[in-house]
Design a protein around this motif. Structure first.
Motif, PDB file in Angstrom:
ATOM      1  N   THR A 204       3.398  29.053  12.372  1.00 15.08           N
ATOM      2  CA  THR A 204       4.219  28.256  13.096  1.00 15.08           C
ATOM      3  C   THR A 204       5.728  27.905  12.174  1.00 15.08           C
ATOM      4  O   THR A 204       6.790  27.988  12.946  1.00 15.08           O
ATOM      5  CB  THR A 204       3.676  26.968  13.454  1.00 15.08           C
ATOM      6  OG1 THR A 204       2.534  27.213  14.322  1.00 15.08           O
ATOM      7  CG2 THR A 204       4.542  25.864  14.038  1.00 15.08           C
ATOM      8  N   THR A 205       5.519  27.673  11.079  1.00 12.15           N
ATOM      9  CA  THR A 205       6.896  27.485  10.347  1.00 12.15           C
ATOM     10  C   THR A 205       7.593  28.541  10.127  1.00 12.15           C
ATOM     11  O   THR A 205       8.751  28.826  10.005  1.00 12.15           O
ATOM     12  CB  THR A 205       6.664  26.685   8.950  1.00 12.15           C
ATOM     13  OG1 THR A 205       5.751  27.524   8.301  1.00 12.15           O
ATOM     14  CG2 THR A 205       5.974  25.255   9.365  1.00 12.15           C
ATOM     15  N   ALA A 206       6.893  29.789   9.993  1.00  9.31           N
ATOM     16  CA  ALA A 206       7.496  31.080   9.769  1.00  9.31           C
ATOM     17  C   ALA A 206       8.529  31.575  11.318  1.00  9.31           C
ATOM     18  O   ALA A 206       9.214  31.857  11.236  1.00  9.31           O
ATOM     19  CB  ALA A 206       6.387  32.208   9.488  1.00  9.31           C
ATOM     20  N   ALA A 207       7.762  31.102  12.087  1.00  2.00           N
ATOM     21  CA  ALA A 207       8.459  31.327  13.716  1.00  2.00           C
ATOM     22  C   ALA A 207       9.468  30.576  13.578  1.00  2.00           C
ATOM     23  O   ALA A 207      10.695  30.879  14.114  1.00  2.00           O
ATOM     24  CB  ALA A 207       7.403  30.968  14.753  1.00  2.00           C
ATOM     25  N   ILE A 208       9.553  29.165  13.467  1.00  2.00           N
ATOM     26  CA  ILE A 208      10.673  28.341  13.546  1.00  2.00           C
ATOM     27  C   ILE A 208      11.757  28.794  12.456  1.00  2.00           C
ATOM     28  O   ILE A 208      13.007  28.906  12.726  1.00  2.00           O
ATOM     29  CB  ILE A 208      10.185  26.910  13.126  1.00  2.00           C
ATOM     30  CG1 ILE A 208       9.398  26.236  13.910  1.00  2.00           C
ATOM     31  CG2 ILE A 208      11.613  26.134  12.791  1.00  2.00           C
ATOM     32  CD1 ILE A 208       8.955  24.938  13.783  1.00  2.00           C
ATOM     33  N   SER A 209      11.494  29.328  11.438  1.00  5.89           N
ATOM     34  CA  SER A 209      12.268  30.071  10.264  1.00  5.89           C
ATOM     35  C   SER A 209      13.201  31.190  10.888  1.00  5.89           C
ATOM     36  O   SER A 209      14.218  31.161  10.787  1.00  5.89           O
ATOM     37  CB  SER A 209      11.586  30.361   9.074  1.00  5.89           C
ATOM     38  OG  SER A 209      11.166  29.131   8.311  1.00  5.89           O
ATOM     39  N   ILE A 210      12.420  31.837  11.489  1.00  9.08           N
ATOM     40  CA  ILE A 210      13.188  32.928  12.220  1.00  9.08           C
ATOM     41  C   ILE A 210      14.072  32.556  13.115  1.00  9.08           C
ATOM     42  O   ILE A 210      15.239  33.291  13.420  1.00  9.08           O
ATOM     43  CB  ILE A 210      12.063  33.947  12.847  1.00  9.08           C
ATOM     44  CG1 ILE A 210      11.230  34.661  11.850  1.00  9.08           C
ATOM     45  CG2 ILE A 210      12.683  34.990  14.009  1.00  9.08           C
ATOM     46  CD1 ILE A 210       9.865  35.496  12.380  1.00  9.08           C
ATOM     47  N   LEU A 216      19.184  29.759  16.698  1.00 10.13           N
ATOM     48  CA  LEU A 216      18.529  29.007  17.793  1.00 10.13           C
ATOM     49  C   LEU A 216      18.012  27.602  17.651  1.00 10.13           C
ATOM     50  O   LEU A 216      17.948  26.685  18.399  1.00 10.13           O
ATOM     51  CB  LEU A 216      17.592  29.880  18.734  1.00 10.13           C
ATOM     52  CG  LEU A 216      18.036  31.120  19.191  1.00 10.13           C
ATOM     53  CD1 LEU A 216      16.983  32.022  19.796  1.00 10.13           C
ATOM     54  CD2 LEU A 216      19.311  31.092  20.207  1.00 10.13           C
ATOM     55  N   LEU A 217      17.466  27.416  16.333  1.00  3.91           N
ATOM     56  CA  LEU A 217      17.095  26.094  15.653  1.00  3.91           C
ATOM     57  C   LEU A 217      17.853  25.788  14.603  1.00  3.91           C
ATOM     58  O   LEU A 217      18.198  26.456  13.538  1.00  3.91           O
ATOM     59  CB  LEU A 217      15.645  26.163  15.818  1.00  3.91           C
ATOM     60  CG  LEU A 217      14.870  26.266  17.056  1.00  3.91           C
ATOM     61  CD1 LEU A 217      13.178  26.339  16.561  1.00  3.91           C
ATOM     62  CD2 LEU A 217      14.957  25.122  17.942  1.00  3.91           C
ATOM     63  N   GLU A 218      17.755  24.156  14.248  1.00  3.76           N
ATOM     64  CA  GLU A 218      17.973  23.977  12.947  1.00  3.76           C
ATOM     65  C   GLU A 218      17.121  22.949  12.295  1.00  3.76           C
ATOM     66  O   GLU A 218      16.428  22.068  13.125  1.00  3.76           O
ATOM     67  CB  GLU A 218      19.379  23.060  13.146  1.00  3.76           C
ATOM     68  CG  GLU A 218      20.434  23.677  13.342  1.00  3.76           C
ATOM     69  CD  GLU A 218      21.921  22.920  13.637  1.00  3.76           C
ATOM     70  OE1 GLU A 218      21.664  21.911  13.351  1.00  3.76           O
ATOM     71  OE2 GLU A 218      22.878  23.670  13.961  1.00  3.76           O
ATOM     72  N   TRP A 219      16.764  23.202  11.017  1.00  4.07           N
ATOM     73  CA  TRP A 219      15.589  22.328  10.561  1.00  4.07           C
ATOM     74  C   TRP A 219      15.937  20.749  10.709  1.00  4.07           C
ATOM     75  O   TRP A 219      15.036  20.081  11.010  1.00  4.07           O
ATOM     76  CB  TRP A 219      15.331  22.777   9.112  1.00  4.07           C
ATOM     77  CG  TRP A 219      14.438  24.185   8.920  1.00  4.07           C
ATOM     78  CD1 TRP A 219      14.742  25.240   8.531  1.00  4.07           C
ATOM     79  CD2 TRP A 219      12.992  24.035   9.392  1.00  4.07           C
ATOM     80  NE1 TRP A 219      13.670  26.025   8.380  1.00  4.07           N
ATOM     81  CE2 TRP A 219      12.661  25.244   9.064  1.00  4.07           C
ATOM     82  CE3 TRP A 219      12.301  23.466   9.867  1.00  4.07           C
ATOM     83  CZ2 TRP A 219      11.375  25.944   9.015  1.00  4.07           C
ATOM     84  CZ3 TRP A 219      10.958  23.697  10.100  1.00  4.07           C
ATOM     85  CH2 TRP A 219      10.336  25.297   9.751  1.00  4.07           C
ATOM     86  N   GLU A 220      17.201  20.512  10.572  1.00  4.93           N
ATOM     87  CA  GLU A 220      17.462  19.193  10.640  1.00  4.93           C
ATOM     88  C   GLU A 220      17.938  18.632  12.089  1.00  4.93           C
ATOM     89  O   GLU A 220      18.140  17.580  12.292  1.00  4.93           O
ATOM     90  CB  GLU A 220      18.794  18.930   9.873  1.00  4.93           C
ATOM     91  CG  GLU A 220      18.451  19.062   8.421  1.00  4.93           C
ATOM     92  CD  GLU A 220      17.358  18.472   7.677  1.00  4.93           C
ATOM     93  OE1 GLU A 220      17.371  17.183   8.088  1.00  4.93           O
ATOM     94  OE2 GLU A 220      16.627  18.621   6.947  1.00  4.93           O
ATOM     95  N   GLU A 396      15.167  35.239   2.955  1.00  4.58           N
ATOM     96  CA  GLU A 396      14.687  34.736   1.494  1.00  4.58           C
ATOM     97  C   GLU A 396      15.010  33.231   1.410  1.00  4.58           C
ATOM     98  O   GLU A 396      14.168  32.549   1.058  1.00  4.58           O
ATOM     99  CB  GLU A 396      15.315  35.450   0.354  1.00  4.58           C
ATOM    100  CG  GLU A 396      14.817  34.956  -0.910  1.00  4.58           C
ATOM    101  CD  GLU A 396      15.272  35.960  -2.148  1.00  4.58           C
ATOM    102  OE1 GLU A 396      14.732  35.579  -3.231  1.00  4.58           O
ATOM    103  OE2 GLU A 396      15.921  36.919  -1.733  1.00  4.58           O
ATOM    104  N   GLU A 397      16.226  32.802   2.055  1.00  5.65           N
ATOM    105  CA  GLU A 397      16.402  31.341   2.000  1.00  5.65           C
ATOM    106  C   GLU A 397      15.390  30.520   2.575  1.00  5.65           C
ATOM    107  O   GLU A 397      14.935  29.690   2.289  1.00  5.65           O
ATOM    108  CB  GLU A 397      17.728  31.291   2.560  1.00  5.65           C
ATOM    109  CG  GLU A 397      18.239  29.797   2.744  1.00  5.65           C
ATOM    110  CD  GLU A 397      19.364  29.690   3.509  1.00  5.65           C
ATOM    111  OE1 GLU A 397      19.868  28.396   3.569  1.00  5.65           O
ATOM    112  OE2 GLU A 397      19.984  30.495   3.990  1.00  5.65           O
ATOM    113  N   GLN A 398      14.847  31.160   4.001  1.00  5.44           N
ATOM    114  CA  GLN A 398      13.602  30.324   4.671  1.00  5.44           C
ATOM    115  C   GLN A 398      12.412  30.480   3.986  1.00  5.44           C
ATOM    116  O   GLN A 398      11.730  29.576   3.803  1.00  5.44           O
ATOM    117  CB  GLN A 398      13.819  30.955   6.200  1.00  5.44           C
ATOM    118  CG  GLN A 398      14.886  30.681   6.935  1.00  5.44           C
ATOM    119  CD  GLN A 398      15.303  29.310   6.776  1.00  5.44           C
ATOM    120  OE1 GLN A 398      14.487  28.412   6.944  1.00  5.44           O
ATOM    121  NE2 GLN A 398      16.658  28.944   6.915  1.00  5.44           N
ATOM    122  N   ILE A 399      12.026  31.697   3.256  1.00  2.02           N
ATOM    123  CA  ILE A 399      10.952  31.631   2.685  1.00  2.02           C
ATOM    124  C   ILE A 399      10.888  30.720   1.545  1.00  2.02           C
ATOM    125  O   ILE A 399      10.009  29.749   1.339  1.00  2.02           O
ATOM    126  CB  ILE A 399      10.554  33.048   2.244  1.00  2.02           C
ATOM    127  CG1 ILE A 399      10.336  34.143   3.028  1.00  2.02           C
ATOM    128  CG2 ILE A 399       9.572  33.022   0.953  1.00  2.02           C
ATOM    129  CD1 ILE A 399       8.947  33.852   3.704  1.00  2.02           C
TER     130      ILE A 399
END
Length: 702
Positions: A204-210, A216-220, A396-399
């Motif tokens: 799920t967090t990988a999907a959000i990272s993509i 399309l999304l921002e973590w904050e 790589e940044e998201q990983i």
């Protein structure tokens, strides 16, 4: 919708590199070379192999594992002094290496060009003998691990388990041990499907990272901006919670798992119930594991892509990784010819078959089923920093962001070798004997899973067992880590199998001490029967039959054992020792029940529902009419399809709320109610009794 993914190929695709030549003589080049082409933001690993053919002519091959390129031919090999150059055959863009060999012949560095673009490269020489020794050491590790796994079947006595290991982007072990099906003696193997439980959360967090990579999304980004109807108990948390909060267990809510566990509700309904769940901490103040927040995070993935969480994860993660056997529902696994059956230990400590637990409605928190063969590809993606066979799936940044700690779990380590646990984005983060370990476990009915990454050591491990709580996979994980890290071995089996404490028995004894003997319920047992509702948790149904009380919640039923006074104990194994307390109002009627579902909260209160017919328009129509008391006419009428209203001259209109039998409370007037008397033919109410603190008065139908 089509999903956009930026895949950096830099026109390389199949080009790889490597060359290394000793200046002295061509035969000194023979051997294995390994290194990197330094392409910005996506360095490419390369492996060279130089050999002589039967005619003693030097030839070379290049592997580029990240791009799935194996055995590309090197041509135009030229050596002059310590200068060497060569090209990759049959690859567009004329890929060519020009390098300088170090004086000791151990490295070669220089420039790689293709399509008029240039990048630095460097390779290091490994002679054939050392390569053979390295491979022999690796084979020895795997052999010892397999022998250890075989021995663990007798030590831990699981039905079966499966192990997958990835080392330096290669799958070095994927194997099953014991049985996936005890009844039919069917063996487990690398393709056997297991429920992976909460290790789904990292998908799920990988999907959000993509989606973050795609913009399309921002973590904050605030949850309410993505889901305008999102509401929590706490208003501040409602308007300030962001995506990081959702997936790091810092929402302020405790588990509240019985909201969803086995409940026949949808994801939308789950999210709608969040506003009725009391927090035990302020937003971002502490770590509290919570599955409901991951359900919300996955729901956002579907909403933002115009699809579902399942469809997005399938298209953007499972399909690119070739995880063809993985699925999202145990109902799919059960139809597969090679699935593990779920088991549990009964009260006598014996293994017995249990039911599959369907998690479709909470999929983003734990519904994926997979096999070690598939999960090894997931490990490769994680260890490859978001790149798989040369294709960039996640930046790589998201990983790095997912693998970085975001919150302290406040869970102390049980062993000196493990540091205090931190939590990233869907991953736990710790140090194991000086090495960073990124991990998650997953437990659900019949299954237990461990997934662990040691990213700085290029090692990934996945382990399944079809018996929750069986620590064979924990023993395996630590044994494998010690082997590959070449650390002094620890007898983890003895540690994990240390004698069980008498804590459970002591707790039970203390509970018995608090029981008041020789007490009785305050009412007849049948008076406790009914439906009790909480807006967040749903309905608990108390049924009276065979002179016993039964409690049913989320399609799970248990006999209630009288404890003392109006307190009863649940006897079902899952909620064993949980107590229900029935509560009465000032009139002595049982109208609520309280149950301790969260340790840090007061009892969750479920209010008794009136009989369903008090909401039935056909029945309510029999009550509608005018009633006269001492010349005063009161009117009962329909406010809407299933709600009655009351007007009394000189007073404001009232709403009647169903209570019990044919009685309704007058909303807003504490202690005031109406009880209707139906005629013998059940045609209509002949009179209504006004029950008030100052008396009881009867009005006749006009």
């Amino acid at each position: 919708m089509s999903y956009r993914r930026v895949i950096l190929t830099v026109c390389l695709l199949a080009i790889m590199v490597a060359s290394s030549l000793f200046a002295q003589a061509e035969d000194e080049l023979i051997g294995r070379w390994e290194g990197t082409i330094e392409i910005p933001q996506m360095p490419l690993d390369i492996v060279l192999l130089f050999e002589n053919d039967p005619d003693c002519v030097l030839f070379g091959l290049i592997d580029i594992p990240q791009q799935g390129a194996i055995g590309l031919e090197l041509v135009e090999i030229e050596i002059e002094g310590n200068q060497a150059q060569f090209a990759i055959a049959d690859v567009p863009g004329n890929p060519r290496f020009m390098g300088e060999i170090s004086d000791d012949g151990s490295t070669m560095s220089g420039e790689f060009t293709q399509n008029e673009q240039s990048f630095a490269f460097e390779v290091t020489y490994e002679d054939p003998q050392k390569a053979a020794e390295r491979m022999a050491r690796l084979r020895g590790k795997v052999d010892r691990i397999q022998q250890f796994a075989d021995s663990m079947l007798a030590v831990w006595e699981p039905p079966g388990f499966a192990i997958g290991i990835v080392y330096r982007d290669s799958v070095v072990l994927a194997e099953g041990y014991g049985y996936r099906d005890l009844e039919d003696s069917l063996s487990a193997n690398e393709k056997t499907l297991y429920a992976i439980g909460s290790t789904t959360k990292a998908f799920t967090t990988a999907a959000i990272s993509i989606l973050v990579d795609e913009g399309l999304l921002e973590w904050e980004g605030k949850v309410i901006d993505y889901l305008p109807d999102f509401r929590l108990w706490d208003e501040y948390a409602t308007y300030h919670m962001n995506l990081v909060d959702l997936v790091t267990h810092r929402s302020g809510l405790p588990r509240h798992d019985l909201v969803w566990y086995n409940a026949p509700i949808t994801r939308e309904e789950i999210i709608g119930r969040l506003q009725y769940l009391e927090p035990t901490a302020e937003l971002r103040s502490r770590f509290q594991y919570n599955n409901l927040m991951f359900v919300t995070a996955g729901y956002i993935v579907g909403q933002m892509t115009g699809s579902t969480w399942e469809e997005f994860v399938q298209a953007e993660i499972l399909d690119p990784l070739g995880m063809d056997r993985s699925n999202f529902s145990v109902e799919v696994s059960r139809q597969d010819d090679n699935h593990a059956r779920p088991y549990r230990l009964n009260s006598d400590g014996e293994i017995e078959l249990t039911d599959f637990r369907n998690l479709d409605h909470v999929g983003p928190a734990g519904s994926i089923n997979s096999c070690v063969e598939d999960m090894c590809q997931w490990l490769r993606l994680q260890l490859g920093r978001g790149e798989y066979d040369g294709f960039r799936i996640i930046s790589e940044e998201q990983i790095n962001n997912m693998h970085a700690p975001h919150v302290v779990s406040n869970l102390p380590s049980a062993y000196d070798e493990l540091s205090e646990a931190l939590y990233g984005l869907g991953w736990g983060v710790q140090m194991y004997r000086g090495h960073k370990i990124v991990w998650h476990d997953g437990g659900i009915d019949g299954f237990y899973t461990r997934v662990a990454l040691l990213p700085e050591d290029n090692l990934g491990i996945v382990a399944f067992v079809n018996l929750p709580g069986n620590q064979v996979i924990d023993a395996m994980l630590y044994y494998i880590a010690d082997e590959f890290l070449e650390l002094e071995p620890i007898d983890w089996t003895s540690r994990l199998k240390s004698p069980e404490s008498d804590e459970d028995e002591e707790t039970e004894d203390k509970a018995e001490d608090m029981r008041v003997e020789d007490t009785k319920p305050s009412h007849k047992l049948k008076d406790y029967a009914g439906k009790y509702e909480h807006p967040g948790y749903g309905v608990i149904t108390i049924d009276y039959r065979d002179k016993k009380l039964y409690a049913e919640m989320n399609r799970m039923e248990s006999v209630l054992e009288h404890w003392h006074y109006d307190v009863f104990r649940i006897t079902d194994e899952m909620l064993e020792e949980t107590k229900l307390q029935f509560l009465t109002n000032l009139r002595g009627d049982i109208d609520r029940l309280g149950v301790a579902l969260e340790a840090e909260l007061d009892d969750i209160i479920f209010e008794k529902q009136a009989n369903a017919r008090l909401y039935d328009p056909e029945f309510l129509s029999k009550l509608v009419g005018e009633y006269e008391l001492k010349g005063v006419i009161s009117k009962v009428y329909f406010k809407n399809d299933n709600t009655l209203g009351l007007t009394v001259p000189g007073q404001r209109p009232y709403t009647l709320t169903p209570y019990r039998g044919t009685e309704f409370n007058i909303e807003g007037l504490n202690g005031f109610s109406l009880r209707f008397e139906i005629d013998d033919d059940d045609e209509h109410a002949e009179e209504v009794t006004f029950i008030q603190p100052n008396g009881v008065f009867t009005a006749k139908r006009q």
